[in-house]
Design a protein around this motif. Structure first.
Motif, PDB file in Angstrom:
ATOM      1  N   LEU A 177      32.082  65.784  27.688  1.00  0.00           N
ATOM      2  CA  LEU A 177      32.951  65.098  28.642  1.00  0.00           C
ATOM      3  C   LEU A 177      33.826  64.055  27.946  1.00  0.00           C
ATOM      4  N   ALA A 178      33.280  63.400  26.919  1.00  0.00           N
ATOM      5  CA  ALA A 178      34.064  62.426  26.161  1.00  0.00           C
ATOM      6  C   ALA A 178      35.207  63.117  25.416  1.00  0.00           C
ATOM      7  N   VAL A 179      34.916  64.258  24.816  1.00  0.00           N
ATOM      8  CA  VAL A 179      35.962  65.019  24.118  1.00  0.00           C
ATOM      9  C   VAL A 179      37.052  65.434  25.097  1.00  0.00           C
ATOM     10  N   GLU A 180      36.666  65.776  26.314  1.00  0.00           N
ATOM     11  CA  GLU A 180      37.630  66.174  27.341  1.00  0.00           C
ATOM     12  C   GLU A 180      38.344  64.975  27.981  1.00  0.00           C
ATOM     13  N   GLY A 181      37.923  63.759  27.626  1.00  0.00           N
ATOM     14  CA  GLY A 181      38.557  62.567  28.175  1.00  0.00           C
ATOM     15  C   GLY A 181      38.094  62.202  29.565  1.00  0.00           C
ATOM     16  N   LYS A 182      36.977  62.735  29.992  1.00  0.00           N
ATOM     17  CA  LYS A 182      36.423  62.443  31.320  1.00  0.00           C
ATOM     18  C   LYS A 182      35.409  61.314  31.181  1.00  0.00           C
ATOM     19  N   TRP A 183      35.928  60.126  30.942  1.00  0.00           N
ATOM     20  CA  TRP A 183      35.093  58.985  30.554  1.00  0.00           C
ATOM     21  C   TRP A 183      34.098  58.532  31.613  1.00  0.00           C
ATOM     22  N   PRO A 184      34.452  58.425  32.886  1.00  0.00           N
ATOM     23  CA  PRO A 184      33.442  58.005  33.867  1.00  0.00           C
ATOM     24  C   PRO A 184      32.269  58.995  33.948  1.00  0.00           C
ATOM     25  N   ALA A 208      31.343  61.022  31.478  1.00  0.00           N
ATOM     26  CA  ALA A 208      30.631  60.903  30.201  1.00  0.00           C
ATOM     27  C   ALA A 208      29.677  59.711  30.237  1.00  0.00           C
ATOM     28  N   GLU A 209      30.129  58.623  30.846  1.00  0.00           N
ATOM     29  CA  GLU A 209      29.280  57.431  30.956  1.00  0.00           C
ATOM     30  C   GLU A 209      28.031  57.728  31.789  1.00  0.00           C
ATOM     31  N   LYS A 210      28.203  58.439  32.897  1.00  0.00           N
ATOM     32  CA  LYS A 210      27.056  58.764  33.752  1.00  0.00           C
ATOM     33  C   LYS A 210      26.057  59.665  33.030  1.00  0.00           C
ATOM     34  N   GLU A 211      26.561  60.656  32.307  1.00  0.00           N
ATOM     35  CA  GLU A 211      25.673  61.559  31.570  1.00  0.00           C
ATOM     36  C   GLU A 211      24.943  60.822  30.452  1.00  0.00           C
ATOM     37  N   LEU A 212      25.649  59.914  29.768  1.00  0.00           N
ATOM     38  CA  LEU A 212      25.012  59.139  28.705  1.00  0.00           C
ATOM     39  C   LEU A 212      23.928  58.222  29.275  1.00  0.00           C
ATOM     40  N   GLU A 213      24.205  57.606  30.416  1.00  0.00           N
ATOM     41  CA  GLU A 213      23.200  56.757  31.064  1.00  0.00           C
ATOM     42  C   GLU A 213      21.969  57.575  31.466  1.00  0.00           C
ATOM     43  N   LEU A 214      22.203  58.785  31.980  1.00  0.00           N
ATOM     44  CA  LEU A 214      21.089  59.650  32.365  1.00  0.00           C
ATOM     45  C   LEU A 214      20.272  60.055  31.140  1.00  0.00           C
ATOM     46  N   ALA A 215      20.935  60.381  30.059  1.00  0.00           N
ATOM     47  CA  ALA A 215      20.226  60.733  28.821  1.00  0.00           C
ATOM     48  C   ALA A 215      19.377  59.557  28.339  1.00  0.00           C
ATOM     49  N   LYS A 216      19.923  58.341  28.447  1.00  0.00           N
ATOM     50  CA  LYS A 216      19.177  57.148  28.017  1.00  0.00           C
ATOM     51  C   LYS A 216      18.006  56.855  28.948  1.00  0.00           C
ATOM     52  N   ARG A 217      18.151  57.175  30.236  1.00  0.00           N
ATOM     53  CA  ARG A 217      17.014  56.986  31.144  1.00  0.00           C
ATOM     54  C   ARG A 217      15.885  57.954  30.795  1.00  0.00           C
ATOM     55  N   ASN A 277      30.044  53.367  22.096  1.00  0.00           N
ATOM     56  CA  ASN A 277      31.184  52.459  21.906  1.00  0.00           C
ATOM     57  C   ASN A 277      32.454  53.016  22.539  1.00  0.00           C
ATOM     58  N   GLU A 278      32.691  54.321  22.375  1.00  0.00           N
ATOM     59  CA  GLU A 278      33.872  54.946  22.980  1.00  0.00           C
ATOM     60  C   GLU A 278      33.814  54.879  24.500  1.00  0.00           C
ATOM     61  N   VAL A 279      32.644  55.162  25.046  1.00  0.00           N
ATOM     62  CA  VAL A 279      32.486  55.102  26.503  1.00  0.00           C
ATOM     63  C   VAL A 279      32.740  53.685  26.990  1.00  0.00           C
ATOM     64  N   LEU A 280      32.202  52.711  26.292  1.00  0.00           N
ATOM     65  CA  LEU A 280      32.387  51.309  26.675  1.00  0.00           C
ATOM     66  C   LEU A 280      33.858  50.909  26.570  1.00  0.00           C
ATOM     67  N   LYS A 281      34.513  51.345  25.516  1.00  0.00           N
ATOM     68  CA  LYS A 281      35.928  51.020  25.325  1.00  0.00           C
ATOM     69  C   LYS A 281      36.769  51.564  26.475  1.00  0.00           C
ATOM     70  N   HIS A 282      36.494  52.776  26.892  1.00  0.00           N
ATOM     71  CA  HIS A 282      37.267  53.372  27.980  1.00  0.00           C
ATOM     72  C   HIS A 282      36.853  52.826  29.337  1.00  0.00           C
ATOM     73  N   GLN A 283      35.643  52.313  29.433  1.00  0.00           N
ATOM     74  CA  GLN A 283      35.200  51.700  30.685  1.00  0.00           C
ATOM     75  C   GLN A 283      36.051  50.464  30.969  1.00  0.00           C
ATOM     76  N   TRP A 284      36.375  49.704  29.938  1.00  0.00           N
ATOM     77  CA  TRP A 284      37.180  48.502  30.137  1.00  0.00           C
ATOM     78  C   TRP A 284      38.643  48.824  30.372  1.00  0.00           C
ATOM     79  N   LYS A 285      39.116  49.964  29.859  1.00  0.00           N
ATOM     80  CA  LYS A 285      40.501  50.354  30.095  1.00  0.00           C
ATOM     81  C   LYS A 285      40.720  50.777  31.534  1.00  0.00           C
ATOM     82  N   ASN A 286      39.728  51.443  32.114  1.00  0.00           N
ATOM     83  CA  ASN A 286      39.873  51.973  33.467  1.00  0.00           C
ATOM     84  C   ASN A 286      38.538  51.841  34.195  1.00  0.00           C
ATOM     85  N   PRO A 287      38.211  50.647  34.663  1.00  0.00           N
ATOM     86  CA  PRO A 287      36.935  50.494  35.353  1.00  0.00           C
ATOM     87  C   PRO A 287      36.848  51.438  36.543  1.00  0.00           C
TER      88      PRO A 287
END
Length: 151
Positions: free
Chosen positions: A68-75, A77-86, A104-114
């Motif tokens: 999802l990060a490669v595809e630019g679908k940052w929100p 990607a963030e949800k999937e990463l959070e699920l993996a960490k859980r 870091n990439e997910v966090l960077k894009h989170q601040w660009k487009n909350p």
């Protein structure tokens, strides 16, 4: 043809096998190889199959976050990463540098487009356009109703 030359065609052969139905069940390794080779559509199909078979796999959700990060679908990607960490808080299956770079990439894009404010800028501009248009229409109508209303 030397063996080392055939290695670069492995993702293509894998994609063809998945598409033709020769491979019964996609594996995480196959999906990862497809993603690493840049075959995003095939990787997406393989990952969907892996996640259907293993919905509680931290490594599958992590790989989905990478895709999802490669595809630019940052929100997403963030949800999937959070699920993996859980599911696996240390992400022990992933190289530390890779998982940190993804975070870091997910966090960077989170601040660009909350996620909570996505789309509000366009809605505000549309509302402003409607208000200004309405104001101008009302002004024209009032001016025409005035006795001797000249423009």
């Amino acid at each position: 043809m030397p063996i080392h030359s055939l290695k670069r065609f492995a993702p293509l052969f894998l994609a063809l096998a998945l598409i033709s139905g020769v491979a019964q069940a996609a594996t995480l390794e196959q999906a990862s190889a497809l993603l690493d080779a840049g075959h995003l559509t095939q990787a997406d199909h393989a990952l969907a199959q892996v996640l259907a078979d293993q919905p509680h796999s931290a490594s599958a959700h992590y790989l989905e976050a990478r895709l999802l990060a490669v595809e630019g679908k940052w929100p997403l990607a963030e949800k999937e990463l959070e699920l993996a960490k859980r599911l696996d808080p240390t992400l022990s299956f992933a190289p530390a540098a890779q998982s940190q770079a993804l975070a870091n990439e997910v966090l960077k894009h989170q601040w660009k487009n909350p996620a909570g404010f996505a789309g509000y800028g366009q809605a505000a501009l549309a509302a402003l356009f409607v208000l200004i248009s309405g104001y101008l229409v009302v002004g024209v109508v009032r001016n025409k109703r005035r006795p001797g209303g000249q423009v």
